[in-house]
Design a protein around this motif. Structure first.
Motif, PDB file in Angstrom:
ATOM      1  N   THR A  18       0.805  -1.216   0.000  1.00  0.00           N
ATOM      2  CA  THR A  18       0.000   0.000   0.000  1.00  0.00           C
ATOM      3  C   THR A  18       0.839   1.267   0.000  1.00  0.00           C
ATOM      4  O   THR A  18       0.470   2.245  -0.621  1.00  0.00           O
ATOM      5  CB  THR A  18      -0.956   0.036   1.210  1.00  0.00           C
ATOM      6  N   ARG A  81      -7.718  -7.143  13.175  1.00  0.00           N
ATOM      7  CA  ARG A  81      -6.842  -8.224  12.701  1.00  0.00           C
ATOM      8  C   ARG A  81      -5.457  -8.174  13.323  1.00  0.00           C
ATOM      9  O   ARG A  81      -4.780  -9.177  13.410  1.00  0.00           O
ATOM     10  CB  ARG A  81      -6.773  -8.242  11.179  1.00  0.00           C
ATOM     11  N   GLN A 150      -8.150  -2.249   1.604  1.00  0.00           N
ATOM     12  CA  GLN A 150      -9.259  -3.143   1.917  1.00  0.00           C
ATOM     13  C   GLN A 150     -10.522  -2.608   1.250  1.00  0.00           C
ATOM     14  O   GLN A 150     -10.716  -1.395   1.137  1.00  0.00           O
ATOM     15  CB  GLN A 150      -9.446  -3.229   3.435  1.00  0.00           C
ATOM     16  N   LYS A 151     -11.379  -3.525   0.815  1.00  0.00           N
ATOM     17  CA  LYS A 151     -12.551  -3.192  -0.003  1.00  0.00           C
ATOM     18  C   LYS A 151     -13.406  -2.073   0.600  1.00  0.00           C
ATOM     19  O   LYS A 151     -13.748  -1.102  -0.080  1.00  0.00           O
ATOM     20  CB  LYS A 151     -13.382  -4.453  -0.218  1.00  0.00           C
ATOM     21  N   GLU A 152     -13.763  -2.200   1.878  1.00  0.00           N
ATOM     22  CA  GLU A 152     -14.640  -1.209   2.515  1.00  0.00           C
ATOM     23  C   GLU A 152     -13.983   0.171   2.544  1.00  0.00           C
ATOM     24  O   GLU A 152     -14.633   1.195   2.324  1.00  0.00           O
ATOM     25  CB  GLU A 152     -14.989  -1.621   3.955  1.00  0.00           C
ATOM     26  N   THR A 171     -13.369  -1.825   8.832  1.00  0.00           N
ATOM     27  CA  THR A 171     -12.645  -2.850   8.082  1.00  0.00           C
ATOM     28  C   THR A 171     -12.099  -3.869   9.087  1.00  0.00           C
ATOM     29  O   THR A 171     -12.252  -3.694  10.292  1.00  0.00           O
ATOM     30  CB  THR A 171     -11.458  -2.266   7.287  1.00  0.00           C
ATOM     31  N   ALA A 172     -11.412  -4.878   8.582  1.00  0.00           N
ATOM     32  CA  ALA A 172     -10.779  -5.860   9.466  1.00  0.00           C
ATOM     33  C   ALA A 172      -9.715  -5.204  10.342  1.00  0.00           C
ATOM     34  O   ALA A 172      -9.382  -5.717  11.416  1.00  0.00           O
ATOM     35  CB  ALA A 172     -10.157  -6.984   8.640  1.00  0.00           C
ATOM     36  N   SER A 173      -9.181  -4.060   9.915  1.00  0.00           N
ATOM     37  CA  SER A 173      -8.155  -3.363  10.691  1.00  0.00           C
ATOM     38  C   SER A 173      -8.732  -2.600  11.874  1.00  0.00           C
ATOM     39  O   SER A 173      -8.027  -2.341  12.844  1.00  0.00           O
ATOM     40  CB  SER A 173      -7.386  -2.386   9.795  1.00  0.00           C
TER      41      SER A 173
END
Length: 186
Positions: A18, A81, A150-152, A171-173
């Motif tokens: 990223t 995550r 991430q998608k979201e 998000t997962a983060s």
């Protein structure tokens, strides 16, 4: 110690997808960090980085086609995550506590947007409060395109007008506030 890189045994240098920046990773422990781990030989590492991770290929300062630039503020919780950050080695707050915290930050940013003498800007808050290493750059993530985040996060970021701050994005983060750079952005 790795003879070539100067890093302690088990550590390696990887490149962030990223940010297109090098970081340090220990595959056995899954530990990752932006700063070299303790016990690193700085002279060997400097030579290794010059040979293998020079600035060729570092993200350009100007946007490429289809890319945008954003800053964000991340609040992690124990179900994130990776529930650790530069601020806290072990994050124990619940998702609900994280949501309360990020909603407070959103109120401060909204107040600042109405009156720059009230509240704080997203970069100001990100510098002190974000659980992302981008905090040291006011939350600036640089330029990124579709498929880089991430998608979201990506969907929310690309919907923003220049200067606009998103509602809370999960998000997962963790939980994010995102601001797209533009005319009214820092």
């Amino acid at each position: 110690m790795s003879a070539e890189s100067g890093l302690p045994e088990g550590w390696e240098v990887r490149r962030s997808n990223t940010k297109n920046l090098p970081y340090y990773f220990h595959p056995a422990t899954k530990d990752s960090r932006w700063e070299p781990p303790s016990g690193t030989d700085p002279d060997k590492l400097k030579d290794y980085m010059a040979r293998h991770h020079s600035s060729k290929g570092v993200a350009p300062a100007a946007p490429q086609d289809g890319k945008i630039r954003c800053a964000h503020l991340l609040v992690k919780h124990r179900d994130s995550r990776r529930p650790a950050s530069w601020r806290e080695p072990r994050i124990t707050r619940s998702r609900e506590e994280a949501r309360e915290l990020i909603n407070q930050y959103l109120q401060e940013i909204s107040a600042y947007e109405q009156d720059s003498n009230a509240g704080k800007s997203l970069p100001e808050l990100a510098t002190a409060e974000s659980d992302c290493s981008s905090a040291r750059k006011g939350g600036d993530l640089g330029f990124f395109g579709h498929g880089d985040m991430q998608k979201e996060f990506e969907e929310a970021a690309f919907k923003l007008e220049k200067g606009q701050v998103s509602p809370v994005v999960e998000t997962a983060s963790g939980l994010h506030l995102i601001q797209r750079y533009g005319r009214h952005s820092p």
